[in-house]
Design an enzyme around this catalytic site. Structure first.
Site, PDB file in Angstrom:
ATOM      1  CG  ASN A 280       5.065  -5.878   8.912  1.00 35.87           C
ATOM      2  OD1 ASN A 280       6.054  -6.429   9.371  1.00 35.87           O
ATOM      3  ND2 ASN A 280       4.359  -4.998   9.591  1.00 35.87           N
ATOM      4  N   GLY A 281       4.962  -7.028   4.625  1.00 36.17           N
ATOM      5  CA  GLY A 281       5.033  -8.077   3.603  1.00 36.17           C
ATOM      6  C   GLY A 281       6.233  -7.854   2.698  1.00 36.17           C
TER       7      GLY A 281
ATOM      8  NE  ARG B 254      -2.586   3.447   1.282  1.00 39.58           N
ATOM      9  CZ  ARG B 254      -3.072   2.256   0.886  1.00 39.58           C
ATOM     10  NH1 ARG B 254      -3.415   1.341   1.779  1.00 39.58           N
ATOM     11  NH2 ARG B 254      -3.196   1.980  -0.375  1.00 39.58           N
TER      12      ARG B 254
ATOM     13  CB  THR C 190       3.546   1.082   6.540  1.00 43.71           C
ATOM     14  OG1 THR C 190       2.215   0.926   7.066  1.00 43.71           O
ATOM     15  CG2 THR C 190       4.510   0.769   7.671  1.00 43.71           C
TER      16      THR C 190
ATOM     17  CG  ASP D 131      -0.932   0.128   8.746  1.00 41.74           C
ATOM     18  OD1 ASP D 131      -1.850   0.960   8.863  1.00 41.74           O
ATOM     19  OD2 ASP D 131      -0.971  -0.821   7.943  1.00 41.74           O
TER      20      ASP D 131
ATOM     21  NE  ARG E 202     -26.625  10.521  11.144  1.00 43.38           N
ATOM     22  CZ  ARG E 202     -27.773  10.178  11.713  1.00 43.38           C
ATOM     23  NH1 ARG E 202     -27.818   9.153  12.553  1.00 43.38           N
ATOM     24  NH2 ARG E 202     -28.889  10.855  11.465  1.00 43.38           N
TER      25      ARG E 202
ATOM     26  NE  ARG F 171      -2.608  -3.766  -0.052  1.00 45.98           N
ATOM     27  CZ  ARG F 171      -2.016  -3.211   1.004  1.00 45.98           C
ATOM     28  NH1 ARG F 171      -0.921  -3.744   1.499  1.00 45.98           N
ATOM     29  NH2 ARG F 171      -2.519  -2.117   1.557  1.00 45.98           N
TER      30      ARG F 171
ATOM     31  N   GLY G 201       0.846  -1.202   0.000  1.00 44.04           N
ATOM     32  CA  GLY G 201       0.000   0.000   0.000  1.00 44.04           C
ATOM     33  C   GLY G 201       0.876   1.245   0.000  1.00 44.04           C
TER      34      GLY G 201
END
Ligand code: F6P
Length: 358
Positions: free
Chosen positions: A112-113, A284, A134, A136, A275, A74, A11
């Site tokens: 990571n991957g 991103r 990333t 993340d 909501r 990916r 990503g």
């Protein structure tokens, strides 16, 4: 001649271009005989030998540009050893491209991957240097990944904007923040945006505790409640299930995402309107924040130093404010999660934030 292959995988995030610029500027400041091979769309470009020749000029003017000038995709690590639809051995194909072009090294930007595959290529004898990207922030071995602070900025801005409308309408608002496995962005954006409840994958929540926290606010005369929930937040009951049972349960429930599940569960127990807001991939997108521009530039320049010294097999990292190198073998396959006992969690609790657990 120094021949460098470069690719961005997984990503995307902010500051990928800034990091590549740092590498190229760093290398080209010391050597004139440099060839740069930019592989398109991540490992796919390396597998199928899809690349473009780039010069240092291509890396000028991209410091502030979001996305990646190389494109990305990916390519799951678990499928790397599985031949493609035409029977092509992907790992052998990547090695073939590398050797055919007579590359001195590969610079790989990813999460990571991506790092698992980068380490596999290292084990196969290729010279690899990686950069930790990333939103993340879940890469083991570095205190921070670039992209993270920019994503926190976007998610915080969303929570800020929700505040005013939540107050006007006396509503409960659920803001769903990216992070399936880890809650770093949610935690930081939640604290920065003054969320009242923060739900993370690392701290399973109890719906009764969440509802009580909302009720308590109402009793105190607070007209609204804002919940920052990570995509991978999980209830205490669900956390007890096996992976298989969990998957089956989620497939049956068929909620579009965690925010919808949470909204329904809260709404069943109270009258106040609920909501949902999902900033999604805006987290991103766009230009990197200044912090990420600096971090990516430093990491890129430090990678250039490694390349000039022919010192490979590392991820460049930041630890305690200093840029350092971490062996790829140590990084690959490890996730950096939020520690439920970390100082930031305790401090957040001190300010009255509920993590929905107690
Ligand atoms: O890897 C970063 C990440 O942004 C996650 O936080 C998010 O869940 C996921 O990617 C979304 O991936 P995709 O772009 O494939 O929808």
């Amino acid at each position: 001649m120094l021949r460098i292959g470069m690719l961005t995988s997984g990503g995307d995030c902010q500051a990928l271009n800034a990091a590549m610029r740092g590498v190229v500027k760093g290398v080209c400041s010391k050597r004139n005989d440099v060839e740069i091979y930019g592989f398109m769309d991540g490992y796919k470009g390396l597998i199928y030998s899809n690349f473009k020749m780039l010069t240092s000029r291509d890396f000028s003017g991209i410091l502030t540009r979001g996305g990646t000038i190389l494109g990305t995709s990916r390519q799951p690590f678990k499928l790397m050893r599985v031949p493609d639809e035409n029977g092509l051995d992907k790992v052998e194909a990547m090695k073939h491209t590398y050797h055919k072009l007579n590359l001195d090294c590969l610079v790989i930007l990813g999460g990571n991957g991506t790092h698992k595959t980068a380490n596999l290529l290292r084990e196969e004898g290729l010279n690899v240097i990686t950069l930790p990207k990333t939103i993340d922030n879940d890469l083991w071995g570095t205190d921070m990944t670039f992209g993270f602070q920019s994503a926190v900025d976007v998610a915080t801005d969303t929570i800020d904007r929700i505040h005013t409308t939540a107050t006007s309408h006396s509503r409960v608002f659920i803001v769903e923040v990216m992070g399936h496995k880890v809650g770093w962005v949610t935690l930081h954006a939640g604290v920065a945006g003054g969320a009242d409840i923060i739900l993370l994958p690392e701290i399973p929540y109890d719906i009764k505790v969440v509802v009580n926290a909302i009720r308590k606010r109402a009793e105190e005369g607070k007209r609204f409640t804002i919940i920052a929930v990570a995509e991978g937040a999980i209830s205490k009951e669900d956390a007890k299930l096996s992976k298989k049972e969990f998957k089956e349960k989620k497939a049956k429930e068929n909620y579009p995402s965690v925010a919808y599940e949470l909204a329904e569960r809260i709404q069943k127990k109270m009258d106040q309107e609920v909501r949902i807001t999902v900033p999604g991939h805006t987290q991103r997108g766009g230009s990197p924040c200044p912090y990420d521009r600096v971090l990516a530039t430093r990491l890129g320049a430090a990678a250039a130093e490694r390349i000039l010294e022919g010192d490979y097999g590392y991820m460049m990292a930041i630890r305690r404010g200093e840029i350092t190198k971490v062996p790829l073998a140590e990084v690959a396959g490890k996730l950096k999660t939020v520690d439920p006992e970390a100082g930031i969690i305790k401090e957040a609790r001190m300010t009255g934030i509920s993590f929905g657990d107690k």
